[in-house]
Motif scaffolding. Structure first.
Motif, PDB file in Angstrom:
ATOM      1  N   SER A  18      95.961 -25.306 102.444  1.00 15.00           N
ATOM      2  CA  SER A  18      95.983 -26.702 102.897  1.00 15.00           C
ATOM      3  C   SER A  18      95.437 -27.689 101.875  1.00 15.00           C
ATOM      4  O   SER A  18      95.741 -28.894 101.957  1.00 15.00           O
ATOM      5  N   TYR A  49     101.530 -29.500 117.991  1.00 13.24           N
ATOM      6  CA  TYR A  49     101.124 -28.338 117.206  1.00 13.24           C
ATOM      7  C   TYR A  49     101.624 -27.070 117.885  1.00 13.24           C
ATOM      8  O   TYR A  49     101.258 -26.787 119.037  1.00 13.24           O
ATOM      9  N   ASP A  93      94.754 -29.686 112.470  1.00  7.92           N
ATOM     10  CA  ASP A  93      95.502 -28.784 111.605  1.00  7.92           C
ATOM     11  C   ASP A  93      94.733 -27.482 111.391  1.00  7.92           C
ATOM     12  O   ASP A  93      95.328 -26.396 111.393  1.00  7.92           O
TER      13      ASP A  93
END
Length: 410
Positions: A58, A115, A314
């Motif tokens: 990420s 998500y 996230d």
């Protein structure tokens, strides 16, 4: 009891301070000021090394602060009071209601569809229940926990149950025979301080807690039947009332050939009493009207004051992914909350672990209310009066209902 209730009231007051602080300070959090860094509080120190893969994928740095369970409650209280906490925090299932009542968590309801790994259908239904409070979704399941029966296969075979007892009548029959072997011999270890266990016994007798019914819940026949079952093992000498030997010693020498516990015991038995290899196994909970066990574990939540919502979500989405949850199981053997993870051979082909997977299909959540732990401790005290002091069950339960009424009215 009064101290616990005062603790809850303190949380509520601190929650009000949090809301006021957010209004006056623009909602700043105690997390890192760097947009490419999030702060995560956990009670599992292994997470610090585990998240390096996420950091590489990420580009976000994860500052992990490991907090011992003994200190976690007070540290969270301080965060709520100051409005300065992490971006992401782990919360145990039994703390959900208390801290949600104080406004600690961001409501994730509006983010579920954004998500893929947040879909409630991914998780055990009872685990999802413990993420809900007052119409909000306060977290995403991380790992789960439940209880099953551990038993000595060689000794249970001698009394007619080589595959383990299926029902509570089987358990009583086996335990009676095993306790008759002589002095200091028992059939089973029955938990006396586990707050969840008495509720499990009541569930298995068909009892259900309905939030709107308050203390009247404990007038239902199934609850009394659960209490009577708990008492029977001590009254008839199948279980030891006093402390006795350390559990692994008693399991090893056969003086307590059955007990209830969680998945961590598998490795502990293998490591501490390896000489028992091939002489013990696990079995799903005995059945009465059902064989429902408790659901425990932990969730990932977002601190209400964070200004890094997207980054926090996230990270949680990555932690909830089935592949990540299998990798986490490999790291610390905590059971995945994501049901797809259980298809991995590491879990599916391990007979003892797969028994836990089977049990997780039959689980219930304890009442998600701020007063639960106080009510549960009061029940432990009531059972002690019944089991140790020969208190009349009907009278003891009447007093328990009075105590519950008082707890819920404050």
């Amino acid at each position: 009891m009064k101290q616990k209730r005062l603790g809850f009231l303190l949380v509520v007051m601190l929650g009000a301070m949090l809301v006021l602080g957010a209004c006056s300070s623009g909602g700043s959090s105690g997390g890192s000021a760097d947009e490419d860094t999030i702060t995560v509080w956990t009670m599992t120190p292994e997470l610090e090394d585990f998240v390096k893969e996420y950091e590489d994928e990420s580009g976000v740095k994860v500052e992990v602060q490991a907090i011992p369970w003994d200190n976690a409650h007070d540290k969270l209280l301080t965060a709520v009071a100051s409005g300065k906490g992490p971006d992401v925090l782990q919360i145990g299932t039994t703390w959900v209601a208390e801290f949600a009542e104080a406004g600690t968590f961001l409501d994730l309801s509006d983010y579920i569809d954004e998500y893929p790994n947040f879909n409630p259908d991914n998780f055990y239904e009872s685990a999802v229940e413990t993420t809900k409070y007052d119409g909000q979704t306060i977290g995403i399941p991380w790992y789960v926990d439940t209880r099953v029966l551990y038993y000595r296969t060689d000794l249970l075979e001698e009394v007619g149950y080589p595959e383990g007892p299926e029902t509570w009548d089987d358990v009583k029959d086996a335990a009676t025979q095993l306790a008759a072997r002589g002095d200091d011999q028992y059939g089973i270890e029955i938990p006396q301080v586990d707050q969840n266990f008495p509720f499990m016994l009541a569930w298995e007798q068909g009892w259900q807690y309905e939030e709107g019914e308050g203390a009247a819940n404990f007038e239902k026949p199934g609850f009394k039947e659960g209490v009577e079952l708990h008492h029977t093992f001590f009254e008839e000498g199948m279980a030891q009332l006093t402390e006795g030997k350390q559990l692994y010693q008693a399991f090893s020498d056969g003086s307590k050939p059955m007990f209830f516990s969680g998945p961590w015991e598998i490795n502990s038995i293998n490591e501490q009493i390896p000489e028992l290899e091939g002489q013990w196994d696990v079995h799903v909970m005995p059945e009465a009207e059902n064989n429902n066990s408790m659901i425990g574990g932990a969730h990932w939540t977002v601190f209400n004051n964070t200004d890094k919502v997207d980054q926090a979500l996230d990270f949680i989405n990555w932690m909830a992914d089935p592949e990540t949850q299998v990798a986490w199981y490999d790291t610390v053997t905590e059971l995945p909350a994501n049901m797809e993870a259980w298809e991995d051979p590491k879990l599916a082909e391990d007979e003892k672990i797969s028994t836990f997977g089977e049990q997780l299909e039959s689980t219930q959540a304890v009442p998600v209310i701020p007063e639960f732990e106080t009510m549960a401790q009061e029940l432990i005290d009531t059972l002690e009066q019944i089991n140790r002091n020969d208190a009349d069950i009907d009278e003891a339960l009447e007093e328990y209902r009075n105590q519950v009424s008082s707890i819920l009215s404050k």
